[in-house]
Scaffold this motif. Structure first.
Motif, PDB file in Angstrom:
ATOM      1  N   UNK A  88       1.015  -1.265  -0.036  1.00  0.00           N
ATOM      2  CA  UNK A  88      -0.073  -0.054   0.184  1.00  0.00           C
ATOM      3  C   UNK A  88       0.844   1.195   0.044  1.00  0.00           C
ATOM      4  N   UNK A  89       0.222   2.400  -0.331  1.00  0.00           N
ATOM      5  CA  UNK A  89       0.843   3.541  -0.363  1.00  0.00           C
ATOM      6  C   UNK A  89       0.164   4.528   0.567  1.00  0.00           C
ATOM      7  N   UNK A  90       0.547   5.013   1.661  1.00  0.00           N
ATOM      8  CA  UNK A  90      -0.138   5.789   2.682  1.00  0.00           C
ATOM      9  C   UNK A  90       0.068   7.176   2.401  1.00  0.00           C
ATOM     10  N   UNK A  91      -1.060   8.083   2.046  1.00  0.00           N
ATOM     11  CA  UNK A  91      -0.821   9.414   2.119  1.00  0.00           C
ATOM     12  C   UNK A  91      -1.522   9.969   3.621  1.00  0.00           C
ATOM     13  N   UNK A  92      -0.783  10.795   4.380  1.00  0.00           N
ATOM     14  CA  UNK A  92      -1.168  11.297   5.602  1.00  0.00           C
ATOM     15  C   UNK A  92      -1.363  12.717   5.216  1.00  0.00           C
ATOM     16  N   UNK A  93      -2.710  13.176   5.408  1.00  0.00           N
ATOM     17  CA  UNK A  93      -3.111  14.646   5.262  1.00  0.00           C
ATOM     18  C   UNK A  93      -3.332  15.438   6.604  1.00  0.00           C
ATOM     19  N   UNK A  94      -3.049  16.712   6.477  1.00  0.00           N
ATOM     20  CA  UNK A  94      -3.327  17.537   7.692  1.00  0.00           C
ATOM     21  C   UNK A  94      -3.631  18.868   7.271  1.00  0.00           C
ATOM     22  N   UNK A  95      -4.588  19.692   8.072  1.00  0.00           N
ATOM     23  CA  UNK A  95      -4.876  21.032   7.824  1.00  0.00           C
ATOM     24  C   UNK A  95      -4.897  21.538   9.111  1.00  0.00           C
ATOM     25  N   UNK A  96      -5.159  23.029   9.000  1.00  0.00           N
ATOM     26  CA  UNK A  96      -5.173  23.869  10.321  1.00  0.00           C
ATOM     27  C   UNK A  96      -6.714  23.388  10.880  1.00  0.00           C
ATOM     28  N   UNK A  97      -7.540  23.027   9.899  1.00  0.00           N
ATOM     29  CA  UNK A  97      -8.826  22.556  10.551  1.00  0.00           C
ATOM     30  C   UNK A  97      -8.829  21.220  10.054  1.00  0.00           C
ATOM     31  N   UNK A  98     -10.201  20.860  10.152  1.00  0.00           N
ATOM     32  CA  UNK A  98     -10.437  19.290   9.421  1.00  0.00           C
ATOM     33  C   UNK A  98      -9.969  19.061   8.337  1.00  0.00           C
ATOM     34  N   UNK A  99      -9.579  18.042   7.749  1.00  0.00           N
ATOM     35  CA  UNK A  99      -9.440  17.661   6.329  1.00  0.00           C
ATOM     36  C   UNK A  99     -10.789  17.491   5.651  1.00  0.00           C
ATOM     37  N   UNK A 100     -11.169  18.108   4.675  1.00  0.00           N
ATOM     38  CA  UNK A 100     -12.441  17.847   4.267  1.00  0.00           C
ATOM     39  C   UNK A 100     -12.803  16.377   3.633  1.00  0.00           C
TER      40      UNK A 100
END
Length: 489
Positions: A88-100
Motif C-alpha cells: 500500500x501507499x499511505x498518504x497522511x493529510x493535515x490541515x489547520x482545520x479538519x481535512x474535508x
C-alpha cells in the motif's frame, strides 16, 4: 556605547511555547509595518529511503495542489509512506482545520486515474520507449482525469485569479504595442475568469473539458510572454510583482500539477507504485488559547529584547553576530505594534502537526516503514513551521524538509503539544527563530568590538596587546551605526 543603544538583558533561560508564539506575533507585526518577507528555496530530503524514486516530491506537490477545492483557508499538507508489507501507499493529510472528506475522496479518484494511465501505457508500450502517445484510450482517460481535476479545484482557481485580476488589468495601461505578448496572456486569464464566473450548475459535460483547455492556454501564453524577453521590462512591473508574490504560480498550479502527474504515469520508476493500494489518513486539528500576550509598547519591547539576548547567548555567531538594541528604532516600532492587539486563539499549523504526528506514530510503531521526509503544502510554510522543522532535524538528526518560498510569520502559530524530546525541540526552535530575526531586524545593531567577551584578553594574551585599538573601534562602530541609519532613512 552611544546613549541610544544598550545591551539586551537575558531574562529567558528556558523558553516556553508561549514565548515562541509571542515572538512570531512580534515578527508578524513588524513584517506588516515594513512589508518585508524572507525568501528561501525549495528543499527535498538530502537522503532518501531506497523505496522512493527521486520524483516523489514532485508527485506529492502535485497531489497537494490538486486536493484542495478552496483557496488559502483550505491549504493542505501531505506526506507519503510506501509500505511493501501491506502493498500500500499511505498518504497522511493535515490541515489547520479538519481535512474535508471530499479531499480524501478526491485523492483516491486521482490515484485511480494514475493507475489506469500507467497500466494502459505499459500495455501498449511494454518497452517504455514511445515519446508520443497516439493511443485513443490513453487520450480519453487523460481527458477525463483533466476534467476531474478542473471540476474539483475550480473555486480555488477563481479565488486565486480574482485576488490579482485588477492588478493584471492595470498593466495594459503601460503597454502601447497592441501586438505585445502580454495581451495574449491577459486574454487567456480573462477567458478562464469569464468561464469561472458562471454558475457551475449550468455547465454541460463538455464545458469542463473546455475550461481545461482554456487553462492550458494560460500556460502557453505564459511561455510566450517569457520567451518574448519583455517580462522584466519596466512596463510590466505590476505583473512582475504578481509573479514575485506567487500569484502566477498559483494560477498555473492546476495545469502544472496535472502535467507532472501525467509525466510520472509513464515513468518506469513508478510503474509498480501506482498499482499499490492507496490509503488516505487524516490528522485532527489542534488549537489552543494563550493565557496572555504582549499588549503595551513596553511589553513588546521586552519580547524584542528577549529574542536578541537569547540569540547573543545561545545563537551561532557564525550565523548571527552578537548585537545591541537600537532604542530609537525599537521604541518607534513598539508604539506601532501596540496599536492593534493580537488574538489569543492559536493553532498548530498543518506542517508542524503532521511532522509531530508522524514521528510519534513511528516511535510508537518502530516496525512501520519510514515516510518520505518531505512535507508538501499548497501554501508556503510560515517562519514558525520552517524553524520547527529545522529544530526537529537538529535535535533528532532527521532530514525533514518543507517547501520554502516567501516566509512570513503567523501571530497565531502554536507549538505541538506531543512530540519526541519536545523540550529540546522547543528550545532549538526559539533559538533558530530568534537568531534569524537578530540577523535581519533593523532595531538590532552590531555589538561594538570592545563589548565582546574574550577569554584570551582576560588571560593577558593577544587581546591585551590590542587594547589600544578599543577607542578607535568604538569611534568606527559609532560611524557605522550612523551610516546604517542614513541608508535606512
Amino acid at each position: 556605547m552611544a546613549s541610544n543603544t544598550r545591551e539586551a538583558e537575558l531574562k529567558i533561560s528556558s523558553p516556553t511555547a508561549e514565548h515562541i508564539t509571542e515572538l512570531l506575533a512580534a515578527i508578524s507585526k513588524l513584517q506588516n509595518r515594513y512589508h518585508e518577507v524572507y525568501q528561501s528555496e525549495l528543499g527535498i530530503p538530502s537522503s532518501l529511503p531506497s523505496d522512493y524514486p527521486h520524483e516523489t516530491s514532485t508527485i506529492l506537490d502535485a497531489l497537494a495542489y490538486l486536493s484542495v477545492s478552496q483557496g488559502r483557508p483550505d491549504s493542505i499538507a501531505l506526506v507519503l509512506r510506501i509500505n511493501r508489507n501491506t502493498q500500500s501507499v499511505d498518504i497522511i493529510a493535515s490541515r489547520n482545520q479538519d481535512v474535508p472528506p471530499a479531499s480524501a475522496v478526491h485523492l483516491h479518484q486521482i490515484w485511480y486515474f494514475l493507475r489506469r494511465l500507467s497500466n494502459r501505457y505499459w500495455e501498449i508500450y511494454p518497452n517504455g520507449t514511445q515519446e508520443t502517445i497516439v493511443d485513443r484510450e490513453f487520450r480519453d482517460i487523460s481527458l477525463k482525469f483533466a476534467e476531474l481535476c478542473v471540476r474539483f479545484s475550480s473555486k480555488r482557481l477563481k479565488e486565486i485569479i480574482d485576488s490579482g485580476f485588477s492588478d493584471l488589468m492595470d498593466v495594459s495601461a503601460h503597454i502601447q504595442d497592441p501586438g505585445h505578448a502580454f495581451y495574449g496572456f491577459q486574454d487567456s486569464i480573462r477567458t478562464v475568469r469569464h468561464m469561472l464566473s458562471r454558475d457551475e450548475s449550468t455547465f454541460a459535460d463538455g464545458d469542463w473539458r473546455l475550461l481545461f483547455f482554456c487553462i492550458l492556454a494560460i500556460e502557453k501564453a505564459t511561455d510566450r510572454l517569457y520567451k518574448s524577453g519583455s517580462i522584466m521590462a519596466q512596463e510590466l512591473r505590476q505583473l512582475w510583482s504578481l509573479i514575485r508574490t506567487g500569484w502566477l504560480f498559483r494560477v498555473r498550479s492546476i495545469w502544472e500539477s496535472y502535467d507532472k502527474l501525467m509525466k510520472v504515469t509513464v515513468s518506469p520508476q513508478f510503474r509498480d507504485i501506482f498499482n499499490l493500494q492507496l490509503n488516505v489518513h487524516t490528522i485532527s486539528p489542534e488549537t489552543g488559547k494563550l493565557s496572555s500576550i504582549a499588549e503595551s509598547a513596553r511589553q513588546w519591547e521586552d519580547v524584542i529584547e528577549a529574542a536578541l539576548a537569547y540569540s547573543n547567548k545561545y545563537g551561532d555567531p557564525r550565523h548571527t553576530e552578537p548585537g545591541v538594541l537600537d532604542l530609537s528604532t525599537i521604541r518607534s516600532d513598539t508604539v506601532y505594534m501596540a496599536q492593534e492587539g493580537v488574538l489569543r486563539e492559536t493553532v498548530v499549523h498543518a506542517e508542524a502537526k503532521l511532522l509531530a504526528a508522524v514521528e510519534m506514530s513511528q516511535q510508537e510503531n518502530p516496525e512501520l516503514p519510514r515516510v518520505f521526509t518531505y512535507i508538501s503544502t499548497t501554501e508556503p510554510p510560515c517562519q514558525g513551521c520552517d524553524g520547527f522543522c529545522r529544530a526537529f532535524n537538529i535535535t533528532h538528526g532527521t532530514t525533514w524538509k518543507v517547501q520554502r518560498w516567501f516566509e512570513k510569520a503567523c501571530p497565531s502559530w502554536a507549538f505541538p503539544s506531543e512530540l519526541p524530546r519536545r523540550d529540546d525541540i522547543l528550545k532549538a526552535t526559539y533559538n533558530l527563530l530568534a537568531s534569524d530575526w537578530a540577523a535581519c531586524y533593523r532595531g538590532y545593531l552590531p555589538k561594538p568590538a570592545s563589548s565582546y567577551s574574550d577569554s584570551a584578553a582576560e588571560s593577558g594574551g593577544i587581546g591585551a596587546v590590542l587594547d589600544f585599538y578599543e577607542d578607535e573601534a568604538q569611534n568606527i562602530m559609532a560611524k557605522m551605526m550612523e551610516l546604517r541609519k542614513d541608508m535606512e532613512g
